[in-house]
Design a protein around this motif. Structure first.
Motif, mmCIF file in Angstrom:
data_model
loop_
_atom_site.group_PDB
_atom_site.id
_atom_site.type_symbol
_atom_site.label_atom_id
_atom_site.label_comp_id
_atom_site.label_asym_id
_atom_site.label_seq_id
_atom_site.Cartn_x
_atom_site.Cartn_y
_atom_site.Cartn_z
ATOM 1 N N ASP A 134 6.625 -0.578 1.483
ATOM 2 C CA ASP A 134 5.389 -1.077 2.097
ATOM 3 C C ASP A 134 4.964 -2.403 1.486
ATOM 4 O OD1 ASP A 134 5.530 1.159 3.546
ATOM 5 O OD2 ASP A 134 3.695 2.102 2.805
ATOM 6 N N LYS A 145 3.076 -0.040 8.992
ATOM 7 C CA LYS A 145 2.871 1.034 9.968
ATOM 8 C C LYS A 145 3.695 0.802 11.228
ATOM 9 C CE LYS A 145 -1.746 2.815 8.981
ATOM 10 N NZ LYS A 145 -2.151 1.719 8.064
ATOM 11 N N THR A 146 3.715 -0.454 11.659
ATOM 12 C CA THR A 146 4.402 -0.768 12.907
ATOM 13 C C THR A 146 5.915 -0.796 12.709
ATOM 14 O OG1 THR A 146 2.540 -2.223 13.271
ATOM 15 C CG2 THR A 146 4.336 -2.337 14.868
#
Lengths: 394, 244, 215
Positions: A134, A145-146
């Protein structure tokens, strides 16, 4: 060498050698010429060194000799003071980030799995790997997230390249090897990626070997440039400023091309330049104020500032009586990260003799003029070594 | 989309089931003599089918066990000079008809059991598609992907298992499917050397001039082959790594 | 009796079977072309019929040879007839697939310019499209030939002609020294035919492929 520290903090370990190539030679059986011939080179820690040269010059081979994807015929490579053959090649490579032109992303693995490759090889626990993924996605400007669960095929070329960079940074290596990392990207996106990569490098400060065949890219990305001639011989190894100002005879001059003096403009960013005064007027000024401003200056244009001192247009001053005319729109002022070369490019594109410059918040900072740039080009072409004469560095 | 997918997966077994139903109804509606009765009872047909599937399974397992490692070996860098001749030899071998191969092994190695001969012959015959596709599948893996895997510090063994083989899977599976279909068909020829299988039913029909038996055997073999092809097609869809 | 002695005695038999084998394959190929090419020409432009034709041809190739021969005995009896029909059906897929691919691969600009010059639909097909698709079709024929040469051996099991008879004779005499000789003759004849036909196709390809299109 004062210029070597460009892009690095004052002092620090700027001149510590991270990679030392020592009489490195690679010969392939059945070929009379060596691919790399007795190459000795010191690469300082925390800098980008670009290897540039025509195809087949041995720049990629040299790079692969560092992480032992190719083993040398003779000579040594030292990484942070230790011979690279001291540890098995796979272990060595886990400490060296690696990205190549075609991206080389694993098509059957998600973005997150791709980036997690080296951390997993290093045996990090699951949580640390997840956090690292991340963190790196954020760093290269992709929303975790995407993008975490996407497959490489579902990304654009530029996004793939970003993931490639993130993956190379996975194990937090001190050293990164990049083989034409932006070579397959179209020019417009390439420039954006280059800028972004420089931004990332300013934060991570890795020692980077950056291979390219494009002189402009080498100048833009490199704190130092090694220009390769045939057979892996380095013809000149120096800062971009010095190579452009004082290229080695023959091949280097030819390779840099006739635009060397223009190219040097790309080494100076507008944020580091003191800009001359320019007459400005407020957007809301009445006719009398405008006329007074026009008469009070010898320029042919007044700069119009709008809300928050944003440049919004040019006001031409015409005739003997210096009458203000119709306002011309000003679409995109130059920013602090733009270089003098960008300024020249901008002026040539919109056919103007001056361009407005703003600061990071979009507020008016000054104006850069075509005449100034022209003088700069001429004096530099004459061989003046100092970095700027007419525009003072801030 | 789901209905279309369902149709794609369900259409073949539905049609094949229908064919079997029609066959069963037709056969049971016909008067049968003793000779026909000997072949057309469920016990016999099931035993032939089981034997057929056993042989097909064993042969396919051997094919995979030989062809995939061999294909991997032949794509390693040190073997690149060997792979050309090996493939050429295998292609010429493919010109030998399956019937010729099984009979040749039978008459030449009289001491071997029929099952052994059948397995050896059918393995030899079905190996080429898997071998060729394993090699092709591994060769089509993007060099830059392999190089970055090595460059990031994967060992060559890890690169083979985690990168090269998964990426070669779709092409390899196509080869396995071809080999399966070929094997189901050639196993039917096992009847010529007494190795059993559903070919027995066809042979019984020919030798006794009983068309009812002949048609039953032929339809069963055809349905079995199409069914296995269908199953292999589904396996191809589901075993393919995501992201490709 | 050694193999050369044995061969010296029955070589005429072998030759007969070899010729019969070749004739059987060529007959079937000819029929496959007569059926497959018109069907391809009629369907290659339209999606659903094209898919249907390719699907049926693929299905036929999936049916094991012994089963297909067996199915054809009921309507056609034993002998040559089921053999020719079965081999024709097997040859359909390579022929149809390659004809369709060959026709679809053509540069639309070439076809359009032919129409623009006033050539009729039929004329374009015969003088432009088929000749340009010929190399791909030829490759299909080559594949089909190799396929049929092997499968044709099974014709002997339904009393058909060809080298399969030598192989089955070998099997019938299993245990005698002649068994191996007969089988080898049958197998070698087929391999030899395969090599000969392949060479023939290479030559035909070389001399019938227009200009730069040659593979």
């Amino acid at each position: 060498m004062p210029d070597v520290t460009r892009g690095t903090p004052e002092g620090g370990a700027a001149d510590r050698t991270m990679i030392r190539l020592d009489a490195l030679t690679k010969r392939y059986p059945g070929q009379s010429e060596a691919a790399v011939d007795a190459l000795t080179l010191d690469i300082p820690a925390g800098h980008i060194v670009t290897f540039v040269g025509p195809s087949g010059c041995g720049k990629t081979t040299t790079m692969k000799l560092i992480n032992r994807l190719i083993e040398p015929t003779s000579g040594r490579v030292h990484l942070d003071g230790r011979d690279v053959t001291e540890v098995p090649a796979p272990q060595l490579r886990r400490r060296i980030g690696y990205t190549i032109q075609q991206g080389g992303l694993f098509p059957h693995r998600t973005v997150a799995d791709n980036i997690a490759t080296v951390p997993r090889l290093l045996g990090w626990d699951r949580r640390r790997v997840g956090e690292r993924v991340d963190e790196l996605l954020h760093l290269v400007g992709l929303d975790p997230k995407t993008y975490r669960r996407r497959y490489p095929k579902q990304l654009s070329g530029g996004q793939q390249q970003r993931v490639g960079v993130a993956r190379a940074l996975g194990g937090d290596p001190q050293v990164m090897l990049m083989d034409e990392p932006f070579g397959a990207i179209d020019p417009l996106n390439r420039e954006a990626l280059q800028n972004e990569f420089l931004r990332i490098q300013a934060a991570v400060r890795k020692t980077i070997v950056f291979v390219t065949h494009d002189m402009d890219e080498a100048i833009k990305m490199g704190d130092r440039i090694a220009i390769f001639g045939d057979n892996g011989r380095v013809l000149q190894y120096d800062t971009p400023e010095r190579i452009l100002a004082d290229p080695a005879e023959g091949f280097v001059t030819e390779f840099i091309g006739s635009g060397a003096s223009v190219r040097r403009l790309s080494l100076t960013r507008l944020e580091s330049v003191v800009l001359p005064d320019w007459p400005t007027v407020e957007e809301t000024s009445d006719g009398e104020t405008l006329r007074a401003a026009a008469r009070g200056s010898d320029r042919d244009y007044l700069l119009v500032l709008g809300d928050g001192r944003r440049p919004v247009g040019w006001l031409p001053v015409t005739g003997e009586d210096r009458r203000p005319g119709e306002r011309l729109p000003l679409l995109s002022p130059l920013g602090p990260r733009d270089s003098l070369f960008d300024a020249l490019d901008h002026m040539l594109t919109v056919n103007a003799s001056a361009a407005a410059v703003v600061d990071g918040d979009g507020r008016y900072r000054g104006v850069v003029e075509m005449d100034t740039l022209r003088e700069l080009i001429n004096t530099r072409a004459a061989g003046a070594p100092s970095s700027s004469d007419h525009l003072q560095e801030a | 989309m789901p209905t279309r997918l369902l149709l794609r997966y369900a259409l073949t077994p539905l049609c094949l089931g229908l064919v079997l139903l029609v066959l069963a109804l037709y056969v049971s509606s016909q008067p049968r003599d003793l000779i026909e009765e000997r072949s057309l009872n469920s016990e016999y047909l099931i035993s032939r089918t089981v034997k057929h599937l056993e042989l097909t399974g064993v042969v396919t397992a051997f094919i995979l066990a030989v062809a995939i490692p061999l294909g991997v070996l032949l794509t390693r860098r040190w073997a690149r000079h060997v792979s050309g001749p090996v493939l050429a030899l295998a292609s010429i071998g493919q010109a030998i008809p399956s019937l010729g191969l099984i009979v040749l092994l039978t008459v030449a190695f009289v001491s071997l059991g029929v099952n052994q001969i059948a397995v050896i012959a059918f393995v030899l015959y079905g190996i080429l598609p898997v071998l060729r596709n394993t090699i092709a599948g591994l060769r089509q893996v993007d060099r830059s992907v392999v190089e970055s895997a090595l460059g990031m510090g994967m060992t060559p063994r890890a690169v083979l298992w985690r990168i090269e083989l998964p990426l070669a899977v779709p092409v390899m599976l196509a080869g396995v499917r071809t080999a399966l279909v070929i094997t189901v068909g050639t196993v039917a020829l096992g009847t010529f050397i007494g190795a059993g299988g559903l070919g027995d039913v066809i042979s019984n029909g020919i030798s006794s001039s009983r068309n009812l038996v002949l048609v039953t055997g032929s339809v069963l073999v055809a349905v079995l082959a199409l069914l296995i092809d269908w199953l292999a097609g589904i396996a191809e869809d589901f075993l393919r790594p995501r992201g490709l | 009796m050694t193999f050369p002695e044995f061969f010296a005695e029955n070589w005429t038999d072998v030759l007969d079977h070899t010729v019969a084998h070749a004739v059987l394959v060529l007959q079937s190929l000819g029929l496959a072309v007569l059926i497959g090419v018109p069907v391809s020409v009629l369907t290659y432009r339209t999606g659903a019929p094209r898919a249907a034709v390719l699907g049926v041809a693929g299905l036929l190739l999936t049916i094991p040879s012994y089963a297909l021969f067996g199915l054809l005995i009921t309507p056609l009896g034993l002998g040559s007839a089921p053999s020719v029909v079965a081999l024709t059906l097997y040859a359909l897929l390579p022929v149809v697939r390659n004809t369709i691919v060959g026709l679809r691969e053509l540069d639309p600009a070439v076809i359009e310019s032919a129409h623009a010059m006033g050539m009729g639909r039929m004329r374009v097909l015969v003088t432009i499209e088929l000749p340009l698709a010929w190399p791909v079709l030829l490759t299909g024929l080559r594949v089909a030939t190799q396929l049929l040469l092997g499968i044709a051996a099974i014709a002997a099991a339904v009393n058909g002609p060809g080298l399969g008879n030598l192989i089955l004779d070998g099997l019938a005499t299993a245990g005698t020294p002649f068994a191996v000789y007969l089988t080898i003759e049958g197998v070698a004849g087929i391999v030899l035919l395969a090599v000969l036909f392949d060479a023939l196709y290479a030559i035909v390809n070389r001399f019938t492929t227009p200009g730069r299109l040659g593979a």
